[in-house]
Scaffold this motif. Structure first.
Motif, mmCIF file in Angstrom:
data_model
loop_
_atom_site.group_PDB
_atom_site.id
_atom_site.type_symbol
_atom_site.label_atom_id
_atom_site.label_comp_id
_atom_site.label_asym_id
_atom_site.label_seq_id
_atom_site.Cartn_x
_atom_site.Cartn_y
_atom_site.Cartn_z
ATOM 1 N N MET A 1 -20.566 -9.763 -22.765
ATOM 2 C CA MET A 1 -19.906 -11.001 -22.222
ATOM 3 C C MET A 1 -19.204 -11.748 -23.371
ATOM 4 O O MET A 1 -18.430 -12.484 -23.403
ATOM 5 C CB MET A 1 -20.717 -11.651 -21.326
ATOM 6 N N ASP A 2 -20.475 -11.826 -24.159
ATOM 7 C CA ASP A 2 -20.164 -12.985 -25.501
ATOM 8 C C ASP A 2 -18.756 -12.626 -26.357
ATOM 9 O O ASP A 2 -17.711 -13.352 -26.575
ATOM 10 C CB ASP A 2 -21.193 -13.273 -26.435
ATOM 11 N N LYS A 3 -18.834 -11.315 -26.488
ATOM 12 C CA LYS A 3 -17.548 -10.740 -27.329
ATOM 13 C C LYS A 3 -16.314 -10.865 -26.428
ATOM 14 O O LYS A 3 -15.210 -11.166 -27.037
ATOM 15 C CB LYS A 3 -17.928 -9.249 -27.805
ATOM 16 N N ALA A 4 -16.366 -10.385 -25.329
ATOM 17 C CA ALA A 4 -15.032 -10.801 -24.266
ATOM 18 C C ALA A 4 -14.783 -12.198 -24.233
ATOM 19 O O ALA A 4 -13.568 -12.608 -24.199
ATOM 20 C CB ALA A 4 -15.363 -10.154 -22.890
ATOM 21 N N THR A 5 -15.915 -12.873 -23.924
ATOM 22 C CA THR A 5 -15.459 -14.434 -24.011
ATOM 23 C C THR A 5 -14.717 -14.922 -25.219
ATOM 24 O O THR A 5 -13.664 -15.765 -25.246
ATOM 25 C CB THR A 5 -16.819 -15.152 -23.752
ATOM 26 N N ALA A 6 -15.150 -14.714 -26.402
ATOM 27 C CA ALA A 6 -14.703 -15.037 -27.755
ATOM 28 C C ALA A 6 -13.176 -14.500 -27.695
ATOM 29 O O ALA A 6 -12.208 -15.049 -28.160
ATOM 30 C CB ALA A 6 -15.490 -14.472 -28.762
ATOM 31 N N LEU A 7 -12.923 -13.350 -27.227
ATOM 32 C CA LEU A 7 -11.413 -12.544 -27.441
ATOM 33 C C LEU A 7 -10.553 -13.611 -26.456
ATOM 34 O O LEU A 7 -9.588 -13.887 -27.123
ATOM 35 C CB LEU A 7 -11.769 -11.228 -26.589
ATOM 36 N N TYR A 8 -10.952 -13.737 -25.225
ATOM 37 C CA TYR A 8 -9.900 -14.330 -24.431
ATOM 38 C C TYR A 8 -10.061 -16.010 -24.878
ATOM 39 O O TYR A 8 -8.827 -16.438 -24.946
ATOM 40 C CB TYR A 8 -10.579 -14.517 -23.014
ATOM 41 N N ARG A 9 -10.844 -16.518 -25.444
ATOM 42 C CA ARG A 9 -10.945 -17.997 -25.911
ATOM 43 C C ARG A 9 -10.401 -17.987 -27.123
ATOM 44 O O ARG A 9 -9.387 -19.064 -27.403
ATOM 45 C CB ARG A 9 -12.344 -18.571 -25.861
ATOM 46 N N ASP A 10 -10.752 -17.396 -28.180
ATOM 47 C CA ASP A 10 -10.462 -17.532 -29.645
ATOM 48 C C ASP A 10 -9.095 -16.694 -30.017
ATOM 49 O O ASP A 10 -8.516 -17.413 -30.865
ATOM 50 C CB ASP A 10 -11.689 -17.256 -30.561
ATOM 51 N N THR A 11 -9.158 -15.664 -29.368
ATOM 52 C CA THR A 11 -7.813 -14.789 -29.944
ATOM 53 C C THR A 11 -6.721 -15.264 -28.975
ATOM 54 O O THR A 11 -5.508 -15.228 -29.466
ATOM 55 C CB THR A 11 -8.302 -13.313 -30.126
ATOM 56 N N LEU A 12 -6.873 -15.195 -27.719
ATOM 57 C CA LEU A 12 -5.743 -15.195 -26.814
ATOM 58 C C LEU A 12 -5.516 -16.785 -26.160
ATOM 59 O O LEU A 12 -4.592 -16.764 -25.526
ATOM 60 C CB LEU A 12 -6.106 -14.436 -25.679
ATOM 61 N N GLY A 13 -6.349 -17.636 -26.631
ATOM 62 C CA GLY A 13 -6.158 -19.038 -26.407
ATOM 63 C C GLY A 13 -6.361 -19.585 -24.819
ATOM 64 O O GLY A 13 -5.781 -20.512 -24.429
ATOM 65 N N ALA A 14 -7.239 -18.698 -24.315
ATOM 66 C CA ALA A 14 -7.362 -19.070 -22.669
ATOM 67 C C ALA A 14 -8.344 -20.229 -22.668
ATOM 68 O O ALA A 14 -9.193 -20.379 -23.674
ATOM 69 C CB ALA A 14 -8.066 -17.919 -22.111
ATOM 70 N N THR A 15 -8.496 -20.757 -21.509
ATOM 71 C CA THR A 15 -9.526 -21.678 -21.110
ATOM 72 C C THR A 15 -10.559 -21.038 -20.541
ATOM 73 O O THR A 15 -10.275 -20.137 -19.538
ATOM 74 C CB THR A 15 -8.663 -22.757 -20.136
ATOM 75 N N VAL A 16 -11.743 -21.192 -21.053
ATOM 76 C CA VAL A 16 -12.694 -20.171 -20.522
ATOM 77 C C VAL A 16 -14.176 -21.085 -20.181
ATOM 78 O O VAL A 16 -14.399 -22.200 -21.000
ATOM 79 C CB VAL A 16 -13.332 -19.320 -21.848
ATOM 80 N N SER A 17 -14.755 -20.861 -19.098
ATOM 81 C CA SER A 17 -15.694 -21.814 -18.873
ATOM 82 C C SER A 17 -17.181 -21.281 -19.467
ATOM 83 O O SER A 17 -17.181 -20.350 -20.253
ATOM 84 C CB SER A 17 -16.100 -21.485 -17.432
ATOM 85 N N GLU A 18 -18.201 -22.281 -19.302
ATOM 86 C CA GLU A 18 -19.581 -21.719 -19.569
ATOM 87 C C GLU A 18 -20.027 -20.561 -18.796
ATOM 88 O O GLU A 18 -19.378 -20.144 -17.687
ATOM 89 C CB GLU A 18 -20.412 -22.796 -19.456
ATOM 90 N N LYS A 19 -20.966 -19.728 -19.193
ATOM 91 C CA LYS A 19 -21.476 -18.538 -18.652
ATOM 92 C C LYS A 19 -22.339 -19.287 -17.081
ATOM 93 O O LYS A 19 -23.021 -20.144 -17.591
ATOM 94 C CB LYS A 19 -22.407 -17.757 -19.349
ATOM 95 N N VAL A 20 -22.233 -18.564 -16.325
ATOM 96 C CA VAL A 20 -22.480 -19.297 -14.690
ATOM 97 C C VAL A 20 -23.552 -18.273 -14.131
ATOM 98 O O VAL A 20 -22.804 -17.353 -13.811
ATOM 99 C CB VAL A 20 -21.457 -19.726 -13.739
#
Length: 119
Positions: A1-20
């Motif tokens: 999950m951390d790897k995918a979160t980083a991809l969408y946030r850091d590489t693709l520039g998405a707005t990403v929430s905290e893990k819930v």
């Protein structure tokens, strides 16, 4: 999950929430927003998580299901049942966004698990 979160946030520039944590659904979720596209990243929470089996079969992860927003979930369910599309539960339940949801049987949807979510 951390790897995918980083991809969408850091590489693709998405707005990403905290893990819930969502113990009532047996998952942790991260919500991802990319323009007009919304994604949920899921990770098992507990031994009885509904996605644990999926991840055992798909070690690298992958797409678990798609979600389609509908104006009236009860009307959508009635229409789909009239077209012989089965649901995975008798009644809608409240999903991760606090809205009514219903899952459709993948065998009736070309092998895809489809979630309906009321707008």
């Amino acid at each position: 999950m951390d790897k995918a979160t980083a991809l969408y946030r850091d590489t693709l520039g998405a707005t990403v929430s905290e893990k819930v944590p969502l113990p009532e659904h047996g998952v942790y979720t991260v919500f991802v927003e990319l323009g007009n596209t919304k994604l949920e990243l899921l990770h098992p929470l507990g031994d009885k998580s509904p996605i644990a089996g999926f991840l055992q079969k798909n070690k690298a992860g992958g797409m678990h299901h798609i979600c389609i927003e509908v104006d009236n979930i009860n009307a959508a369910i009635a229409d789909l049942k009239a077209r012989n599309i089965r649901t995975l539960s008798a009644e809608p339940r409240i999903g991760a966004h606090g809205k009514p949801v219903m899952f459709l049987h993948p065998k009736d949807c070309d092998g895809v698990l489809v979630e309906l979510e009321e707008a």
